[in-house]
Design a protein around this motif. Structure first.
Motif: not given
Length: 193
Positions: A98-117
């Motif tokens: 990826x050249x960039x990252x976007x989080x759309x609504x989701x649960x703990x897994x979504x937040x964990x992925x976003x926070x790590x990146x």
């Protein structure tokens, strides 16, 4: 920007607005010629954004750990499905592609992925933009938490501003395109250098 990794839920959410907005975001990615890199599922918000990109003629790369792929939730119509051995490998591969990252609504897994990146960006491991598509104001509590972290001096303002937030896909994509990364985090002060 040629590709964006999207982190989002494998559930539909409580309102149709999540699925409809995910579809709109997928359409915008395809319209701008941006490849979607995502978790590879055919269900929930994940499936909706992938279907929309594919329906609009865009490219979609799914990254899925084999234990999830064996549960038959993987999307069968992707441009490419990469099966990996673990969740850690999945995130590393998404970050690589990826050249960039976007989080759309989701649960703990979504937040964990976003926070790590986001943390990797803060530490200077990459200089790619990180955004939140704030569908239905879903991320308002998270944005408020970032503001609280900054106020309480656990998150420096220059890193707080690294998270790009918008409710409209086009505006968020524009912010991602014009992103300028801050200097790399250091604990040295002027007296120590």
């Amino acid at each position: 920007m040629k590709s964006i990794a999207v982190f989002c839920g494998s559930s539909d959410g409580a309102s149709n607005v999540y699925i409809e907005s995910a579809k709109k975001f997928g359409e915008e990615l395809a319209k701008h010629g941006i490849t979607l890199v995502y978790g590879g599922a055919s269900v929930g918000v994940m499936g909706a954004v992938a279907d929309a990109v594919l329906d609009a003629g865009g490219e979609v790369i799914g990254i899925m750990p084999n234990f999830l792929e064996q549960r038959e939730i993987s999307h069968r119509s992707l441009s490419k499905l990469i099966v990996v051995n673990s969740m850690h490998e999945r995130k590393a591969k998404m970050a690589e592609l990826a050249d960039g990252f976007v989080a759309l609504p989701g649960g703990p897994g979504t937040l964990e992925e976003f926070f790590e990146i986001f943390t990797w960006a803060q530490l200077g491991l990459h200089q790619k933009p990180c955004g939140l598509l704030n569908i239905n104001r879903y991320f308002d509590p998270l944005v408020e938490l970032f503001n609280h972290m900054t106020k309480e001096q656990f998150l420096h303002e220059k890193y707080r501003s690294m998270t790009l937030v918008d409710v409209e896909p086009n505006r968020l994509l524009e912010k991602l395109n014009f992103y300028e990364p801050p200097s790399i985090k250091t604990y040295l002060n002027e007296k120590q250098t």
